[in-house]
Design an enzyme around this catalytic site. Sequence first.
Site, PDB file in Angstrom:
ATOM      1  N   ASP A  10       0.781  -1.249   0.000  1.00 27.69           N
ATOM      2  CA  ASP A  10       0.000   0.000   0.000  1.00 27.69           C
ATOM      3  C   ASP A  10       0.810   1.296   0.000  1.00 27.69           C
ATOM      4  O   ASP A  10       0.422   2.276   0.650  1.00 27.69           O
ATOM      5  CB  ASP A  10      -0.974   0.011   1.182  1.00 27.69           C
ATOM      6  CG  ASP A  10      -1.983  -1.114   1.114  1.00 27.69           C
ATOM      7  OD1 ASP A  10      -1.945  -1.912   0.164  1.00 27.69           O
ATOM      8  OD2 ASP A  10      -2.828  -1.206   2.022  1.00 27.69           O
ATOM      9  N   ASP A  52      -4.766  -0.594  -1.964  1.00 25.63           N
ATOM     10  CA  ASP A  52      -6.190  -0.393  -1.746  1.00 25.63           C
ATOM     11  C   ASP A  52      -6.719   0.111  -3.080  1.00 25.63           C
ATOM     12  O   ASP A  52      -6.107   0.994  -3.700  1.00 25.63           O
ATOM     13  CB  ASP A  52      -6.427   0.672  -0.666  1.00 25.63           C
ATOM     14  CG  ASP A  52      -6.581   0.077   0.728  1.00 25.63           C
ATOM     15  OD1 ASP A  52      -6.408  -1.139   0.887  1.00 25.63           O
ATOM     16  OD2 ASP A  52      -6.877   0.846   1.654  1.00 25.63           O
ATOM     17  N   HIS A  71     -10.543   7.196   0.627  1.00 22.20           N
ATOM     18  CA  HIS A  71      -9.132   7.114   0.243  1.00 22.20           C
ATOM     19  C   HIS A  71      -8.933   6.027  -0.812  1.00 22.20           C
ATOM     20  O   HIS A  71      -9.724   5.094  -0.915  1.00 22.20           O
ATOM     21  CB  HIS A  71      -8.258   6.813   1.468  1.00 22.20           C
ATOM     22  CG  HIS A  71      -8.527   5.471   2.075  1.00 22.20           C
ATOM     23  ND1 HIS A  71      -9.600   5.228   2.909  1.00 22.20           N
ATOM     24  CD2 HIS A  71      -7.875   4.280   1.961  1.00 22.20           C
ATOM     25  CE1 HIS A  71      -9.596   3.956   3.275  1.00 22.20           C
ATOM     26  NE2 HIS A  71      -8.563   3.350   2.709  1.00 22.20           N
ATOM     27  N   ALA A 129       0.234   0.506   6.475  1.00 19.66           N
ATOM     28  CA  ALA A 129       0.636   0.912   7.802  1.00 19.66           C
ATOM     29  C   ALA A 129       0.902  -0.348   8.603  1.00 19.66           C
ATOM     30  O   ALA A 129       0.171  -1.330   8.509  1.00 19.66           O
ATOM     31  CB  ALA A 129      -0.442   1.765   8.481  1.00 19.66           C
TER      32      ALA A 129
END
Length: 178
Positions: A10, A52, A71, A129
């Site tokens: 990501d 994503d 997002h 993350a």
Amino acid sequence: MPEEALIVVDMQRDFMPGGALPVPGGDRIIPRCNDYIREFMKRGALIVATRDWHPENHISFRERGGPWPKHCVQGTEGAEFVVELPADAVVISKATEPDKEAYSGFEGTDLEEILRKHGVKRVYICGVATEYCVRATALDAVKRGFETYLLRDAVKGIKPLDEERALKELERAGVRIL
């Protein structure tokens, strides 16, 4: 056949400072991720990038009662990669269905089949993350029998305490932290 793969999790604009859902200091690991991409390419490893790739109306968005601001919407600047991927990198799009959440690169994708097809036994993971998508991807890699390594200098979490908790959980699960 490469026995190893680098999974870049990501590394997208919306997760960088200034993006819709920034990981504080996430941009500081871009150079390190790029170094690993080059290093693993030289070793003949498979390079995989998860992203994503949300539809406009994804369940994780606050507008639908989810926890996150909008997002990484499909086809937008925010969903673009910020690392230097080779042309032959395998791109894995996750969380593509409006009503299904997916943190792991394995969830609802063909990542496992691709890795097995390429004879991969070891995976090395970097990206963002740490306590969300990196954690979920690493845990799923271990569950699927891959020797799993986390490249500590090329991951970034949102909250230091949550990140440390995630790292301890990953170690307990069998992920080797380098």
